[in-house]
Structure formats: C-alpha cells, structure tokens
Design an enzyme around this catalytic site. Sequence first.
Site, PDB file in Angstrom:
ATOM      1  N   ALA A   1     -56.786 -14.052 -82.541  1.00 19.82           N
ATOM      2  CA  ALA A   1     -56.338 -14.780 -83.737  1.00 19.82           C
ATOM      3  C   ALA A   1     -56.366 -16.275 -83.429  1.00 19.82           C
ATOM      4  O   ALA A   1     -55.348 -16.867 -83.070  1.00 19.82           O
ATOM      5  CB  ALA A   1     -54.930 -14.333 -84.150  1.00 19.82           C
TER       6      ALA A   1
ATOM      7  N   GLU B   1     -54.718 -27.235 -83.612  1.00 17.15           N
ATOM      8  CA  GLU B   1     -54.123 -27.204 -84.977  1.00 17.15           C
ATOM      9  C   GLU B   1     -55.216 -26.954 -86.026  1.00 17.15           C
ATOM     10  O   GLU B   1     -55.148 -27.469 -87.150  1.00 17.15           O
ATOM     11  CB  GLU B   1     -53.292 -28.453 -85.253  1.00 17.15           C
ATOM     12  CG  GLU B   1     -52.076 -28.485 -84.335  1.00 17.15           C
ATOM     13  CD  GLU B   1     -50.832 -29.064 -84.937  1.00 17.15           C
ATOM     14  OE1 GLU B   1     -50.701 -29.105 -86.176  1.00 17.15           O
ATOM     15  OE2 GLU B   1     -49.950 -29.453 -84.143  1.00 17.15           O
TER      16      GLU B   1
HETATM   17  N1  CAA Z   1     -49.406 -23.509 -97.672  1.00 16.95           N
HETATM   18  C1  CAA Z   1     -48.813 -22.410 -98.202  1.00 16.95           C
HETATM   19  N2  CAA Z   1     -49.398 -21.197 -98.210  1.00 16.95           N
HETATM   20  C2  CAA Z   1     -50.627 -21.082 -97.654  1.00 16.95           C
HETATM   21  C3  CAA Z   1     -51.299 -22.187 -97.098  1.00 16.95           C
HETATM   22  C4  CAA Z   1     -50.645 -23.439 -97.126  1.00 16.95           C
HETATM   23  N3  CAA Z   1     -51.214 -24.544 -96.629  1.00 16.95           N
HETATM   24  N4  CAA Z   1     -52.496 -21.780 -96.622  1.00 16.95           N
HETATM   25  C5  CAA Z   1     -52.573 -20.476 -96.901  1.00 16.95           C
HETATM   26  N5  CAA Z   1     -51.445 -20.048 -97.494  1.00 16.95           N
HETATM   27  C6  CAA Z   1     -51.155 -18.712 -98.024  1.00 16.95           C
HETATM   28  C7  CAA Z   1     -52.178 -18.406 -99.089  1.00 16.95           C
HETATM   29  O1  CAA Z   1     -51.783 -18.916-100.326  1.00 16.95           O
HETATM   30  C8  CAA Z   1     -52.261 -16.910 -99.041  1.00 16.95           C
HETATM   31  O2  CAA Z   1     -51.263 -16.338 -99.835  1.00 16.95           O
HETATM   32  P1  CAA Z   1     -51.645 -15.658-101.272  1.00 16.95           P
HETATM   33  O3  CAA Z   1     -52.488 -14.486-100.914  1.00 16.95           O
HETATM   34  O4  CAA Z   1     -50.324 -15.342-101.871  1.00 16.95           O
HETATM   35  O5  CAA Z   1     -52.408 -16.735-102.016  1.00 16.95           O
HETATM   36  C9  CAA Z   1     -51.965 -16.578 -97.591  1.00 16.95           C
HETATM   37  O6  CAA Z   1     -51.318 -17.719 -97.013  1.00 16.95           O
HETATM   38  C10 CAA Z   1     -53.234 -16.315 -96.827  1.00 16.95           C
HETATM   39  O7  CAA Z   1     -54.066 -17.426 -96.972  1.00 16.95           O
HETATM   40  P2  CAA Z   1     -55.628 -17.357 -96.933  1.00 16.95           P
HETATM   41  O8  CAA Z   1     -56.106 -16.191 -97.731  1.00 16.95           O
HETATM   42  O9  CAA Z   1     -56.154 -18.716 -97.236  1.00 16.95           O
HETATM   43  O10 CAA Z   1     -55.843 -17.007 -95.375  1.00 16.95           O
HETATM   44  P3  CAA Z   1     -57.157 -16.873 -94.528  1.00 16.95           P
HETATM   45  O11 CAA Z   1     -57.029 -15.663 -93.699  1.00 16.95           O
HETATM   46  O12 CAA Z   1     -58.370 -17.068 -95.367  1.00 16.95           O
HETATM   47  O13 CAA Z   1     -57.008 -18.116 -93.500  1.00 16.95           O
HETATM   48  C11 CAA Z   1     -57.174 -20.386 -92.732  1.00 16.95           C
HETATM   49  C12 CAA Z   1     -56.934 -19.422 -93.893  1.00 16.95           C
HETATM   50  C13 CAA Z   1     -57.058 -21.765 -93.358  1.00 16.95           C
HETATM   51  C14 CAA Z   1     -58.556 -20.238 -92.112  1.00 16.95           C
HETATM   52  C15 CAA Z   1     -56.062 -20.210 -91.679  1.00 16.95           C
HETATM   53  O14 CAA Z   1     -56.209 -18.985 -91.000  1.00 16.95           O
HETATM   54  C16 CAA Z   1     -56.047 -21.323 -90.655  1.00 16.95           C
HETATM   55  O15 CAA Z   1     -55.464 -22.388 -90.891  1.00 16.95           O
HETATM   56  N6  CAA Z   1     -56.659 -21.103 -89.445  1.00 16.95           N
HETATM   57  C17 CAA Z   1     -56.557 -22.061 -88.353  1.00 16.95           C
HETATM   58  C18 CAA Z   1     -55.364 -21.730 -87.516  1.00 16.95           C
HETATM   59  C19 CAA Z   1     -54.787 -22.916 -86.837  1.00 16.95           C
HETATM   60  O16 CAA Z   1     -54.769 -24.024 -87.363  1.00 16.95           O
HETATM   61  N7  CAA Z   1     -54.240 -22.711 -85.632  1.00 16.95           N
HETATM   62  C20 CAA Z   1     -53.587 -23.744 -84.945  1.00 16.95           C
HETATM   63  C21 CAA Z   1     -52.739 -23.180 -83.858  1.00 16.95           C
HETATM   64  S1  CAA Z   1     -51.432 -24.246 -83.397  1.00 16.95           S
HETATM   65  C22 CAA Z   1     -52.050 -25.372 -82.294  1.00 16.95           C
HETATM   66  O17 CAA Z   1     -53.213 -25.491 -82.083  1.00 16.95           O
HETATM   67  C23 CAA Z   1     -51.013 -26.247 -81.731  1.00 16.95           C
HETATM   68  C24 CAA Z   1     -51.230 -26.910 -80.448  1.00 16.95           C
HETATM   69  O18 CAA Z   1     -51.799 -26.423 -79.498  1.00 16.95           O
HETATM   70  C25 CAA Z   1     -50.666 -28.247 -80.311  1.00 16.95           C
END
Ligand code: CAA
Length: 390
Positions: free
Chosen positions: A134, A368
């Site tokens: 994931a 992120e």
């Molecule tokens: N705000 C509120 N709700 C949200 C949202 C947001 N910004 N984004 C998505 N959701 C909700 C959606 O509305 C949806 O709900 P509904 O079905 O009710 O509409 C639900 O969440 C699922 O959303 P998606 O269908 O859009 O989900 P997806 O499986 O297509 O994934 C994605 C979307 C944008 C690709 C997401 O998986 C993502 O952001 N991936 C990247 C992960 C990431 O950023 N990881 C970072 C790890 S932390 C890190 O890196 C920190 C560090 O080391 C310093």
Amino acid sequence: MSDQYPLFALSEEHQEIRKAIREICDAKIAPAAAAVDEEARYPQEAHDALIETEFFAPHVPEAYGGVGADALATVLVIEEIARADVSASLIPAVNKLGSLPVQIGGSEELKKKYLGALAAGQGNFSYCLSEPDAGSDAANQKTRAVRDGDFWVLNGVKRWITNAGVSEYYTVLAVTDPSMRSKGISAFVVEKSDEGVSFGAPEKKLGIKGSPTREVYFDNVRIPADRIIGEEGKGFTYAMQTLDHTRITIAAQAVGVAQGALDYALGYIKERQQFGKPIAEFQGVEFMVADMGMKIEAARQLTYAAAGRSERGDKDLTFFGAAAKAFASDVAMQVTTDAVQLLGGYGFTRDYPVERMMRDAKITQIYEGTNQVQRIVMARQLLAGIQSTL
Ligand code: CAA
C-alpha cells in the site's frame, strides 16, 4: 491601504517567526547538518533546540497546550529548518503529520492526552499509512484491527515510517472491515511502549539520512478501545484530509532546501575565479541563478497560498496542497542540481553542502504521495469543477 490589504505579503508576526527560527537554525541546526548526514544519525541537537524554543510541534492548538501556530507560520518554521537541514525539518513536519488525524477526528480525551504530550515535547508523533503493498494505492491496507471487548488488537506491518523508533506516538491505519476497502479502514493511536510493537532496521537511504525510516511491526498489539481516532471506518478519510494539509509542509521543505542551495551557490560564484574573473560575471551563470531564484519564488508563493487554504479549510485545499507539493519539489530538484553544477567538481563532493541538499531534495518528489499521485489528485479536483477560490 497596504495595512488594510496586506495582499501576498507576510504579516509582521510571520516575519518575526521566520527571523526567530532562522537564528536557531544558524546557531544550532546548520552547524550539525553535515555530521548528521555523514553519520546518518538523528539530529538530537535540533530536537532539543526545537523543544526548548517551542518549534517542535508548533501547530498544536493552544487549547491542548501548544503555541497554536497557524498553517503559514508552521510552513515558515519548516522552510527555514529545511534551508539548514532537511532531516531536522522532518521533526516539526512529521509531528504535524502524525498528530493531525487526532486533531481532525479524535475525541476530546484523545486530543487532550496526545496533543498535550506532543506539545509538551514528551515524544514525537509518526504516521503509519504506507505498507509493503500500500504505497500509492494507500487504500490497499493489510494491517488488521479486530475488536476484542474493551480492546482493539492490531496485527500487521507498516513500511517507510519516518522517525519510527524515535517517536513515542503513532497514528496507525488498519482494516476493521475487509469487505469495505477505504470505508473499512480505521485509525488508532499506538504507543511505542505498547506490547507487541517493534521496528525494522533503519533503511539505507540516498538522503534525509538524519531522519530514521523503518518498518513498524504490530504483533497482537492490544490497545484500549478508546484509542480509536474518531469513528470506525473513517480512518482513510482522516488520512487523506491530513495529507491535504501536510503536503504543504513538504512543499515548505522543498522551498527551504532550494533556498539553501541557491544561497550557497550565490556565495560561491562570487568567490570562484576562472578566466581572470568571478564566474558570477559570466552571463551563462547569471541566467542559471536567475532561473533558480525565479522558480523558488514561484514555489514559495504557491506554498504560502496553499497554507492560507489550509488555515481557512477552503474547498480548493486538496488541489492547492497537491499543486504546491508537486511544483515546489520539482523546483527543489532542479535548483539543487543546478547548485551542484555551479560548484562544478567541488559541488560533487561531500566537502560542500549542495550535494547533500540535492540528495535530500529528491525525497520531496516521492513522499506524502509521489508527484504522479499529486497530478492524479489535481486532475480529479479540476474534473470535479473545483478551481481557485481567489
Ligand atoms: N479528503 C477527504 N476525503 C477523501 C480525500 C480527501 N482529500 N481523498 C479521498 N477521499 C475519500 C474519497 O472521497 C472516497 O470516498 P467516497 O467513496 O465516499 O467518495 C475515499 O476517500 C476513497 O477515495 P478514492 O476513491 O479517491 O481513493 P483511491 O483508492 O482512488 O486513492 C489516492 C486515491 C489519491 C491515489 C490515494 O490513495 C493517495 O493519496 N495515495 C498516495 C498515498 C500517500 O500520499 N502516501 C503518503 C504516505 S505518508 C508519508 O510519505 C510521510 C512521510 O514519510 C513523511
């Protein structure tokens, strides 16, 4: 007129914050940056200085014992620390990332306990979303949380966890209903001292070597039921809402490291003589630094505009968070690479800071959410008709 409409300028208070944190960076953080990188050790001197000066987790609201810095002030703090040392800037950045789900969705008791402990400097807060399967597909969670009377029992593996092992507190995303994909994910607070929590070996990384990145293992970790953050099944929403705000802090890191590299390169090109004059007098070099400065300023303005959206909770925050992060991190990579180029052979050695800055900048395009994911996020917002509210 200008007092009434301070458009696109920092308030005096924000300028004071930048000055204060820059002084701390010059005195305590910058001098250790090369050694922190070389020895790949946690920047304890930065940690201690940030606690002492209340810049450790500045975003924590006053109601929970924090100093209540707004989103722009928090960005300025992170930008300035990253200008000196990106690894150290992850201390306030990840403290915000780890604790924001509690602030967004947590019960009053949870907020008092954990935001209070963070504000008091009792421990760092990490964010456990990513897993081996994931990464970009964050909803594909395998870590499980099963209810057992007054407890939740967690099992699973988290990967790429920033400050793992150092942090006392962890926001952990786990599946509570496997039939529901993103709607079956919940968020929990886990403590380092909870039985069954352990850590993998530190990853051997290209950059941000002073910020430990490790796996976190949960082996039948039993936590009290009230450690769930907000509602069951809302964890993924809290996780995504959090990233909307904190991607702006990664943009701030990117602006900071790019500024650090430009500042160093400017000093160097005025000193370095070739063909009988400082290389700053060659137009090809002038064009390079002009582009570097121009790109940094564009990235900075987008980042500050995004911070405004974060503070107000505007409906175009999701777009702005992703745009600021993607744009600023691409700029950071370009600018730090050009800084190495300007220093020539010297820039390629560890005797000069720009090669560290170039290595550190790379992660801002990845974590992120990769910049490819940011573009997915932006496109979805545009297609949904959400544009700037300016
Ligand atoms: N705000 C509120 N709700 C949200 C949202 C947001 N910004 N984004 C998505 N959701 C909700 C959606 O509305 C949806 O709900 P509904 O079905 O009710 O509409 C639900 O969440 C699922 O959303 P998606 O269908 O859009 O989900 P997806 O499986 O297509 O994934 C994605 C979307 C944008 C690709 C997401 O998986 C993502 O952001 N991936 C990247 C992960 C990431 O950023 N990881 C970072 C790890 S932390 C890190 O890196 C920190 C560090 O080391 C310093």
